[in-house]
Design a protein around this motif. Structure first.
Motif, mmCIF file in Angstrom:
data_model
loop_
_atom_site.group_PDB
_atom_site.id
_atom_site.type_symbol
_atom_site.label_atom_id
_atom_site.label_comp_id
_atom_site.label_asym_id
_atom_site.label_seq_id
_atom_site.Cartn_x
_atom_site.Cartn_y
_atom_site.Cartn_z
ATOM 1 N N UNK A 121 53.757 41.666 51.792
ATOM 2 C CA UNK A 121 52.451 42.109 51.300
ATOM 3 C C UNK A 121 51.369 41.844 52.337
ATOM 4 N N UNK B 83 44.248 36.565 49.204
ATOM 5 C CA UNK B 83 45.490 36.248 48.493
ATOM 6 C C UNK B 83 45.371 36.625 47.017
ATOM 7 N N UNK B 84 44.227 36.308 46.409
ATOM 8 C CA UNK B 84 44.029 36.659 45.000
ATOM 9 C C UNK B 84 44.119 38.169 44.795
ATOM 10 N N UNK B 85 43.622 38.919 45.759
ATOM 11 C CA UNK B 85 43.601 40.375 45.630
ATOM 12 C C UNK B 85 44.976 41.026 45.800
ATOM 13 N N UNK B 86 45.813 40.408 46.635
ATOM 14 C CA UNK B 86 47.048 41.108 47.027
ATOM 15 C C UNK B 86 48.355 40.413 46.645
ATOM 16 N N UNK B 87 48.308 39.125 46.299
ATOM 17 C CA UNK B 87 49.563 38.387 46.094
ATOM 18 C C UNK B 87 49.866 38.116 44.627
ATOM 19 N N UNK B 88 51.068 38.430 44.226
ATOM 20 C CA UNK B 88 51.595 37.927 42.957
ATOM 21 C C UNK B 88 52.709 36.944 43.316
#
Lengths: 370, 370
Positions: B157, B101-106
């Motif tokens: 995403x 989630x940290x890598x792909x989600x804003x």
């Protein structure tokens, strides 16, 4: 097939590893170290009661650990005279620092720390898009007055202070820290990393004021308690701040053997006192070895000693490399102003014998190369 | 003193805990459970070689683990026929889901998953400000065609699919999964949670295509390997995706005892086969117990069996509570369409004896209360 897009923060980050472990160095060298004195572990080990509890727990490792860490948090709360609501347990201080960034940082937020202080904190700040403002050390100690000023000027979201400091071993007395805490700007969270406070002189840790939501204290079982492999750290603070960790933490992130080992360790304060005594004696001996070789050991409140090699950074780097070549795993500070030092973790007599034997030749090598 | 502001995402999140652990229930009840059949652990335990290795490791737990997890990743890579660059180790699948989630989600990014699938995934998505779109199950199975459609329509995403599914035990064959993977929109990452795949029929896991950066496979030592307490999961994927985990992961987050235990466990595939056999036999027995009591067990590819209690959600809830009252720890699905079921984890004969004994009276209680 194309790769789904990373967030802008992640896409912009360079490849970065906070610390290369001794195992990676050993793989690259093709042989093991003779003395493991570089990672500020406690070679004296943990309480025999903790070891026994962990051995016993191995066969039951099919169970998840208690996600509330109830017994461990209760013991920690008792130990510090706070309530269980003031305590959160995480995967080492490292893990808790990452969670704190998730709770307080949005991309572009300012964060103030000391140049040359804990790289893993900086790693987490960058991963959250935070903007780091680095204050140099003053006399090889964290310049807390200037850190506070800098945080005020930038309306920083976070200010990181370690007391004692790693990698220098320097510290502030509790009264000074309490005064600094009173001077914080209201929008700033003080991250007070006290990983090494158990080995510091009496009167180093400021009282824990659980009514103050601006300060979180970070402690660990990795240093004096001798349980680095267990990955158990904890944070103490005001209950609404601590409760927010539950919104972001990996509830089943704590391993069961480590949870049980840490509980046994905190209950054995007699062993901790012995370990702290052994660490203090090792600090003395490291200092004596350094002095005998014409180097200048710095006073240390931690489980390691920083040694001023007396010349420039390149010279200290040569000493470091020559020690590594002689199978002694140590590390050195890399920030300007402290990069003329090497850092040697406390160890048993036999570990320090290896260091004592290797140091004269390492210095000789460094002199030849400088 | 005021509290420094949380991020908007954190401030807006309700207090939320993915799962209440059995220890918390035991504390509330004031007595322990007789059968621990609710958390999909493997009561059969881990390989005796893993237990021996972990016992041995206890005394050395003063050392940090290798932050590169080199030996463990090498063994995992060998096992799956991929390169070490395709493997990252994390604090269980839970920890890796948070990092993903940290890598792909804003904040505001769309994420598609199944209503009633893994709550911990949803927990991490919310903590990152992601917007969850829930697709109902179809015939108590994840509706993968509709999940893919929904992800496309929303330019999601991330799309989460578990195969086999928890809490139903249902699954898709590899060919179907491969076809679905081919139908992904280019901006979507498929999170393929294969926590239970070792206990699934041959031909359930689609081949791992490490050239495809759109799919990450999540595996764990918590289920068939019997090491839930060790908190060791891993992800396999295309190397640039896997490398990005290094930008956000807690490099020293893996505990040393668990790392060593997992290594011994993956090297003992003979034990794993035995455990999978024991789990399959336990599934049969749970199904037989359910049938003998007039309930309908669902086919399962996992280490648990979902049991249709034949009436509404309230009835299943009464059965659950009556089992808990009789010291049998089980859980139940809560999403609409599957909430008329309870879920019973596999166990040894003695554990299932306790369940078999408690079930008739629990059903009677539920009938009386419904």
């Amino acid at each position: 097939m194309s790769r789904p897009p990373f967030t802008p923060t992640i896409a912009s980050l360079p490849k970065l590893v906070p610390f290369v472990g001794p195992e990676a160095l050993e793989r690259a060298r093709g042989r093991p170290f003779s003395a493991r004195l570089g990672a500020n572990e406690s070679i004296f080990g943990s309480s025999p009661k903790a070891v026994a509890a962990m051995r016993e727990a191995a066969a039951e490792n099919w169970k998840y650990s208690d996600p509330e860490n109830f017994e461990l948090r209760s013991a920690i709360a008792d130990h510090h005279g706070v309530a269980i609501e003031n305590v959160v347990v995480g995967e080492g201080i490292d893990g808790l620092l990452g969670l704190t960034c998730t709770m307080f940082l949005t991309p572009g937020a300012h964060v103030v720390t000391t140049d040359g202080a804990y790289p893993t904190f900086n790693f987490h700040v960058r991963a959250h898009g935070g903007v780091l403002d680095l204050v140099p050390m003053h006399d090889m100690r964290e310049d807390v007055p200037r850190l506070i000023e800098s945080a005020k000027a930038l309306s920083a979201r976070m200010l990181y202070v370690s007391n004692p400091n790693n990698p220098m071993g320097s510290w502030w007395p509790a009264e000074a820290m309490t005064q600094f805490i009173g001077a914080l700007a209201p929008e700033t969270l003080l991250i007070l990393d006290e990983a090494y406070v158990e080995t510091a002189p009496e009167g180093t840790a400021p009282p824990i004021d659980i009514s103050n939501p601006q300060v979180v204290h970070y402690r660990t079982f990795s240093k004096a308690y001798g349980l680095a492999g267990a990955r158990i750290g904890y944070a103490i603070g005001e209950s609404s701040v601590i409760e927010a960790f539950d919104k972001v933490r990996n509830h089943y992130g704590i391993n069961r053997v480590g949870q049980i080992g840490a509980l046994a360790a905190i209950r054995d304060q007699a062993y901790l006192r012995d370990a702290v005594g052994a660490i203090a004696a090792a600090r003395e001996r490291i200092a004596a070895i350094a002095s005998a070789n014409g180097l200048s050991p710095l006073p240390s409140a931690a489980n390691f000693v920083a040694i001023d090699c007396g010349r420039d950074a390149a010279f200290a780097e040569h000493v470091l490399k020559a020690l590594l070549d002689r199978d002694v795993f140590v590390r050195k500070p890399i920030a300007k102003g402290i990069d003329h030092c090497i850092r040697v973790s406390c160890g048993r007599d036999e570990d320090l014998d290896v260091f004592a034997k290797a140091l004269p030749a390492a210095i000789e090598d460094a002199r030849r190369l400088s």
